[in-house]
Design a protein around this motif. Structure first.
Motif, PDB file in Angstrom:
ATOM      1  N   GLN A 118       5.151 -10.419  -5.370  1.00 49.05           N
ATOM      2  CA  GLN A 118       4.838  -9.423  -4.353  1.00 49.05           C
ATOM      3  C   GLN A 118       3.351  -9.425  -4.024  1.00 49.05           C
ATOM      4  N   LEU A 119       2.510  -9.607  -5.039  1.00 50.02           N
ATOM      5  CA  LEU A 119       1.062  -9.672  -4.807  1.00 50.02           C
ATOM      6  C   LEU A 119       0.711 -10.882  -3.943  1.00 50.02           C
ATOM      7  N   VAL A 120       1.333 -12.025  -4.241  1.00 51.25           N
ATOM      8  CA  VAL A 120       1.104 -13.231  -3.439  1.00 51.25           C
ATOM      9  C   VAL A 120       1.502 -12.974  -1.987  1.00 51.25           C
ATOM     10  N   ALA A 121       2.653 -12.332  -1.799  1.00 45.18           N
ATOM     11  CA  ALA A 121       3.136 -12.054  -0.446  1.00 45.18           C
ATOM     12  C   ALA A 121       2.180 -11.131   0.302  1.00 45.18           C
ATOM     13  N   GLU A 122       1.698 -10.102  -0.365  1.00 40.72           N
ATOM     14  CA  GLU A 122       0.771  -9.170   0.280  1.00 40.72           C
ATOM     15  C   GLU A 122      -0.519  -9.874   0.682  1.00 40.72           C
ATOM     16  N   ASP A 123      -1.030 -10.729  -0.200  1.00 40.23           N
ATOM     17  CA  ASP A 123      -2.261 -11.465   0.119  1.00 40.23           C
ATOM     18  C   ASP A 123      -2.029 -12.435   1.279  1.00 40.23           C
ATOM     19  N   ALA A 124      -0.867 -13.082   1.283  1.00 42.77           N
ATOM     20  CA  ALA A 124      -0.552 -14.022   2.361  1.00 42.77           C
ATOM     21  C   ALA A 124      -0.452 -13.292   3.694  1.00 42.77           C
ATOM     22  N   HIS A 125       0.213 -12.148   3.700  1.00 48.19           N
ATOM     23  CA  HIS A 125       0.331 -11.372   4.935  1.00 48.19           C
ATOM     24  C   HIS A 125      -1.040 -10.902   5.411  1.00 48.19           C
ATOM     25  N   GLN A 126      -1.877 -10.510   4.472  1.00 48.55           N
ATOM     26  CA  GLN A 126      -3.228 -10.068   4.826  1.00 48.55           C
ATOM     27  C   GLN A 126      -4.019 -11.205   5.463  1.00 48.55           C
ATOM     28  N   ALA A 127      -3.774 -12.432   4.990  1.00 51.71           N
ATOM     29  CA  ALA A 127      -4.485 -13.602   5.512  1.00 51.71           C
ATOM     30  C   ALA A 127      -3.807 -14.202   6.740  1.00 51.71           C
ATOM     31  N   GLY A 128      -2.636 -13.672   7.112  1.00 46.97           N
ATOM     32  CA  GLY A 128      -1.925 -14.193   8.274  1.00 46.97           C
ATOM     33  C   GLY A 128      -1.246 -15.524   8.024  1.00 46.97           C
ATOM     34  N   ILE A 129      -0.827 -15.771   6.773  1.00 45.55           N
ATOM     35  CA  ILE A 129      -0.178 -17.030   6.410  1.00 45.55           C
ATOM     36  C   ILE A 129       1.288 -16.753   6.092  1.00 45.55           C
ATOM     37  N   PHE A 130       2.177 -17.587   6.601  1.00 41.74           N
ATOM     38  CA  PHE A 130       3.601 -17.414   6.330  1.00 41.74           C
ATOM     39  C   PHE A 130       3.882 -17.637   4.843  1.00 41.74           C
ATOM     40  N   VAL A 131       4.742 -16.763   4.277  1.00 42.50           N
ATOM     41  CA  VAL A 131       5.037 -16.835   2.851  1.00 42.50           C
ATOM     42  C   VAL A 131       6.537 -16.755   2.615  1.00 42.50           C
ATOM     43  N   ASN A 132       6.992 -17.503   1.621  1.00 43.00           N
ATOM     44  CA  ASN A 132       8.370 -17.440   1.151  1.00 43.00           C
ATOM     45  C   ASN A 132       8.362 -16.895  -0.266  1.00 43.00           C
ATOM     46  N   ILE A 133       9.168 -15.857  -0.499  1.00 42.91           N
ATOM     47  CA  ILE A 133       9.245 -15.243  -1.818  1.00 42.91           C
ATOM     48  C   ILE A 133      10.563 -15.647  -2.458  1.00 42.91           C
ATOM     49  N   ALA A 134      10.505 -16.248  -3.623  1.00 43.03           N
ATOM     50  CA  ALA A 134      11.716 -16.694  -4.308  1.00 43.03           C
ATOM     51  C   ALA A 134      12.643 -15.518  -4.581  1.00 43.03           C
ATOM     52  N   HIS A 135      13.921 -15.702  -4.247  1.00 48.70           N
ATOM     53  CA  HIS A 135      14.966 -14.706  -4.513  1.00 48.70           C
ATOM     54  C   HIS A 135      14.719 -13.378  -3.790  1.00 48.70           C
ATOM     55  N   ALA A 136      13.964 -13.410  -2.686  1.00 43.20           N
ATOM     56  CA  ALA A 136      13.705 -12.171  -1.937  1.00 43.20           C
ATOM     57  C   ALA A 136      13.551 -12.506  -0.462  1.00 43.20           C
ATOM     58  N   SER A 137      14.642 -12.950   0.152  1.00 42.32           N
ATOM     59  CA  SER A 137      14.571 -13.375   1.550  1.00 42.32           C
ATOM     60  C   SER A 137      14.166 -12.236   2.479  1.00 42.32           C
ATOM     61  N   GLU A 138      14.516 -10.996   2.100  1.00 40.77           N
ATOM     62  CA  GLU A 138      14.204  -9.870   2.978  1.00 40.77           C
ATOM     63  C   GLU A 138      12.702  -9.624   3.088  1.00 40.77           C
ATOM     64  N   GLY A 139      11.924 -10.069   2.117  1.00 40.76           N
ATOM     65  CA  GLY A 139      10.477  -9.890   2.184  1.00 40.76           C
ATOM     66  C   GLY A 139       9.733 -11.140   2.600  1.00 40.76           C
ATOM     67  N   SER A 140      10.479 -12.215   2.885  1.00 44.19           N
ATOM     68  CA  SER A 140       9.866 -13.502   3.230  1.00 44.19           C
ATOM     69  C   SER A 140       9.694 -13.645   4.736  1.00 44.19           C
ATOM     70  N   ASP A 141       8.684 -14.417   5.124  1.00 47.51           N
ATOM     71  CA  ASP A 141       8.492 -14.735   6.539  1.00 47.51           C
ATOM     72  C   ASP A 141       9.408 -15.868   6.987  1.00 47.51           C
ATOM     73  N   PHE A 142       9.888 -16.658   6.046  1.00 49.37           N
ATOM     74  CA  PHE A 142      10.794 -17.758   6.370  1.00 49.37           C
ATOM     75  C   PHE A 142      11.645 -18.058   5.145  1.00 49.37           C
ATOM     76  N   THR A 143      12.765 -18.704   5.372  1.00 55.49           N
ATOM     77  CA  THR A 143      13.615 -19.168   4.281  1.00 55.49           C
ATOM     78  C   THR A 143      13.803 -20.670   4.424  1.00 55.49           C
ATOM     79  N   ASN A 144      14.155 -21.318   3.329  1.00 55.22           N
ATOM     80  CA  ASN A 144      14.385 -22.761   3.344  1.00 55.22           C
ATOM     81  C   ASN A 144      15.872 -23.048   3.482  1.00 55.22           C
ATOM     82  N   PRO A 145      16.267 -23.778   4.523  1.00 56.48           N
ATOM     83  CA  PRO A 145      17.681 -24.128   4.650  1.00 56.48           C
ATOM     84  C   PRO A 145      18.051 -25.232   3.673  1.00 56.48           C
ATOM     85  N   ALA A 146      19.341 -25.383   3.449  1.00 50.40           N
ATOM     86  CA  ALA A 146      19.822 -26.576   2.753  1.00 50.40           C
ATOM     87  C   ALA A 146      19.735 -27.737   3.740  1.00 50.40           C
TER      88      ALA A 146
END
Length: 216
Positions: free
Chosen positions: A96-124
């Motif tokens: 969550q800290l990584v995600a907050e810092d990424a959002h603050q910096a304007g960088i897209f972030v993917n959070i493992a096992h938390a798609s609802e808080g991610s800016d993108f997800t990885n497809p198969a």
């Protein structure tokens, strides 16, 4: 400009990224991080891994100097210069800290096992040479994604890779043979349809020179 409410639902925007020589940061050194890292390397990205400990496969990549490693706990400075961030530790608070810092910096972030808080997800991903088929359920069900991938893989044969290469070569020839862009587009569409029919019927693909001379 309209600002959408957080509870509004929209589909994810699909795109293909060129990550060649672009920096991606993966925070974490376990199995989940390892899968992300290998996919990034396949796409030519420069990968920085931030983790005090790495699993064996990642130690090998580090030893081969295929990844840069900072063997320490995460800090905000680790994100500098990145175009994508992956928070893939086994600690939700760190992720969550990584995600907050990424959002603050304007960088897209993917959070493992938390798609609802991610800016993108990885497809198969299924790859057949130039052909890449991406399957996603938007994080709703990885199990469903896996079943869809298996079903698609069952109906696609290895000739699809050959078809893509065949059409790629024909496109290059068409650019030499047909100067008018509109006509070239029409001819390539018709040729592509003919090749697709051949693939479906398991016939040899039509040879460009012969087909074009009969259809120009």
């Amino acid at each position: 400009m309209k600002v959408h409410e957080e509870n509004e639902s929209y589909p994810q925007y699909a795109l293909m990224l060129n990550l060649m020589n672009k920096k991606a940061v993966v925070v974490g050194g376990g199995q989940v991080a390892g899968r992300k890292i290998k996919q990034l390397l396949e796409c030519g990205a420069k990968v920085l891994v931030v983790s005090p400990v790495l699993i064996g496969d990642l130690e090998e990549l580090a030893g081969e100097q295929r990844i840069e490693v900072r063997r320490k706990p995460y800090s905000t400075e680790d994100l500098q210069g990145a175009c994508l961030i992956f928070a893939a530790t086994d600690d939700p608070e760190v992720n969550q800290l990584v995600a907050e810092d990424a959002h603050q910096a304007g960088i897209f972030v993917n959070i493992a096992h938390a798609s609802e808080g991610s800016d993108f997800t990885n497809p198969a991903v299924l790859r057949y040479g130039h052909v890449q088929i991406n399957v996603s359920t938007g994080g709703a069900s990885p199990t469903l994604t896996r079943h869809i991938v298996e079903r698609v893989d069952d109906i696609i044969d290895e000739r699809l890779e050959g078809l893509a290469l065949h059409l790629h070569e024909a496109r290059q020839r068409a650019q030499q043979d047909i100067s008018a862009a509109k006509k070239r587009q029409q001819i390539l569409r018709a040729y592509g349809n003919a090749c697709w029919e051949a693939w479906e019927q398991k016939r040899p693909f039509p040879i460009w020179e012969e087909w074009y001379s009969n259809n120009e």
